[in-house]
Enzyme design. Structure first.
Site, PDB file in Angstrom:
ATOM      1  N   LYS A 225       0.832  -1.192   0.000  1.00 25.52           N
ATOM      2  CA  LYS A 225       0.000   0.000   0.000  1.00 25.52           C
ATOM      3  C   LYS A 225       0.873   1.251   0.000  1.00 25.52           C
ATOM      4  CE  LYS A 225      -3.725  -1.926   2.912  1.00 25.52           C
ATOM      5  NZ  LYS A 225      -4.898  -1.683   2.062  1.00 25.52           N
ATOM      6  N   ASP A 236      -7.474  -2.916  10.599  1.00 20.03           N
ATOM      7  CA  ASP A 236      -7.890  -3.981   9.695  1.00 20.03           C
ATOM      8  C   ASP A 236      -8.340  -5.235  10.437  1.00 20.03           C
ATOM      9  OD1 ASP A 236      -8.484  -4.394   7.034  1.00 20.03           O
ATOM     10  OD2 ASP A 236      -6.595  -5.396   6.580  1.00 20.03           O
ATOM     11  N   ARG A 299     -10.349 -11.497   2.496  1.00 20.05           N
ATOM     12  CA  ARG A 299     -11.317 -12.479   2.015  1.00 20.05           C
ATOM     13  C   ARG A 299     -10.736 -13.891   1.988  1.00 20.05           C
ATOM     14  NH1 ARG A 299     -12.040  -9.318  -3.517  1.00 20.05           N
ATOM     15  NH2 ARG A 299     -11.603  -7.663  -1.998  1.00 20.05           N
TER      16      ARG A 299
END
Length: 446
Positions: A225, A236, A299
């Site tokens: 990032k 997070d 995910r």
């Protein structure tokens, strides 16, 4: 102990009807006070401030947690409510939520305290305040004090205090017990990845399984990032923090459920062991997954955890995760998207959340977009081609790891308040906890 200071709640345009002395009414008018939402006015007495007037705004537009704005502005001390503050439980809850302070690393004034008004449900106010504060404290704690090792210890303490059973699978045992994606995401960190499995309640009661994303820090991995995107990545693990808050409320209320809480805990770090774009990972479900971008790690760990939870055939399974920036682009920081297979459950969540200022927005598991996750080398790519509908395609990816007959819902939360609003000071925040708890209490309350 001194008597609590009155906090006189006044709707917009209702100054004349407020329980104020004529002198205080004239004072309020002279200071331009007319019940404007969030406006706080000290009312003078013989020996200083004798009370405060607080504007609760227009009834048709105000937040039920509007008293949180008063708590955020008041000095330390004890207060009692007077005037038109609406539902006493929501009023007290709003005040308590607005009085939150994160003081681990700096001195701050003590929070104001509220004498519960008549008719308020003290147990419910305490329960939901503790649930919110638990989630906020965890999200606000930086990763140097809440890496995977420390987070496991915190969760163990949480479980022990509530009589919950705990099982942990960590490090290479994740491979031995078939959690390959949790292992792959966390293996680059100096602290091992792990899966925490908590359980509580009576066998035979309806099975409710909660799954929370526990990425203690996200560098983005090899798809690193930029600095401005990495700055808030201590949050997070906000999905798991909110799941723990919800679990606290469920256990404290003694809902008649067999509760299971699954939290995959990892740090998405960078080292020679980091997983790579283009890798193809096996999964617990048996689905092979092509890695399109290592910054979409949440995910992956959720997929293995959801597959485990699904094996137990729960009556209801809910996951919470700070999953996509696309959700924030679409709906902003205050309105998390909700995906659910059961339309009635989704509607109940939306209606409950809107009534108590814990809003959610029902989004579709839009089947035609599933093709955007196609891969030429594996069963599925974990990100969509083209970058469109990012929150929906993330939900569709998770959807593949849960059997079609399972009642499953997914909340793509932000877990952060970029600016203060009623009942939510700036910083790490709870989202969806009270809405979910309200619906679950309606279904499984004693």
């Amino acid at each position: 102990m001194t008597d609590p200071t009155p906090l006189v709640c006044i709707p917009k345009g209702m100054l004349r009807e407020a329980p104020l002395s004529e002198a205080h009414r004239i004072w309020a008018e002279a200071n331009g006070f007319d019940g404007q939402e969030g406006k706080l006015l000290a009312l003078p007495g013989e020996n200083g401030i004798s009370a405060y007037a607080f504007g609760v705004g227009d009834e048709s537009q105000r937040s039920p947690l509007v008293l949180g704005l008063a708590a955020a502005a008041l000095k330390p001390g004890a207060y009692r409510l007077e005037g038109a503050y609406g539902d006493p439980t929501l009023g007290a809850l709003g005040f308590r939520l607005g009085a939150y302070r994160f003081t681990r690393y700096r001195h701050a004034d003590a929070a104001p305290e509220l004498v519960l008004p008549d008719g308020a449900d003290a147990a419910e106010v305490d329960r939901l305040t503790q649930a919110a504060f638990l989630a906020r404290d965890l999200v606000n704690t930086p990763a140097n004090d809440l890496g995977p090792d420390r987070y496991e210890a915190v969760i163990r303490d949480f479980a022990e205090a509530r009589g919950m059973n705990v099982r942990v699978v960590a490090g290479d045992d994740l491979l031995a017990e078939n959690f390959p994606m949790i292992h792959a995401v966390g293996r680059a960190s100096a602290e091992a990845p792990r899966l925490l499995d908590l359980s509580w309640g009576q066998e035979g009661d309806p099975k409710v399984t909660l799954v929370g994303k526990g990425v203690t820090f996200d560098t983005g991995g090899l798809n690193i990032k930029p600095g401005n995107s990495m700055a808030l990545m201590k949050k997070d693990m906000g999905g798991s923090a909110n799941v723990l808050g919800l679990a606290h409320a469920i256990v404290d209320a003694k809902l008649k459920v067999r509760l299971r809480v699954l939290i995959p805990v990892v740090e998405n770090a960078i080292s020679g062991a980091a997983f790579r774009p283009g890798d193809v990972l096996p999964s617990r479900k048996g689905i092979t997954v092509e890695i399109g971008n290592t910054d979409a790690e949440g995910r992956l760990i959720l997929a293995d955890a959801l597959a485990l939870g699904d094996e137990d055939k729960p009556d209801l399974m809910i996951d919470m995760a700070t999953l996509t920036g696309a959700a924030r682009v679409a709906l902003g920081p205050e309105l998390p998207p909700l995906y659910a297979r059961d339309e009635a459950f989704a509607q109940a969540l939306v209606e409950t959340g809107m009534a108590i200022d814990d809003p959610l927005w029902h989004m579709p598991l839009w089947g035609p977009y599933d093709k955007l996750l196609s891969s030429k080398v594996a069963d599925v790519n974990h990100i969509s081609s083209g970058g469109l509908a990012g929150s929906i395609t993330a939900a569709l990816f998770l959807n593949r790891f849960v059997a079609p007959e399972t009642n499953w819902a997914h909340l793509d939360i932000f877990a952060w308040a970029p600016e203060a609003r009623p009942g939510r000071p700036f910083g790490g925040t709870d989202q969806g906890v009270r809405a979910l708890y309200g619906v679950l209490k309606g279904r499984y309350g004693v």
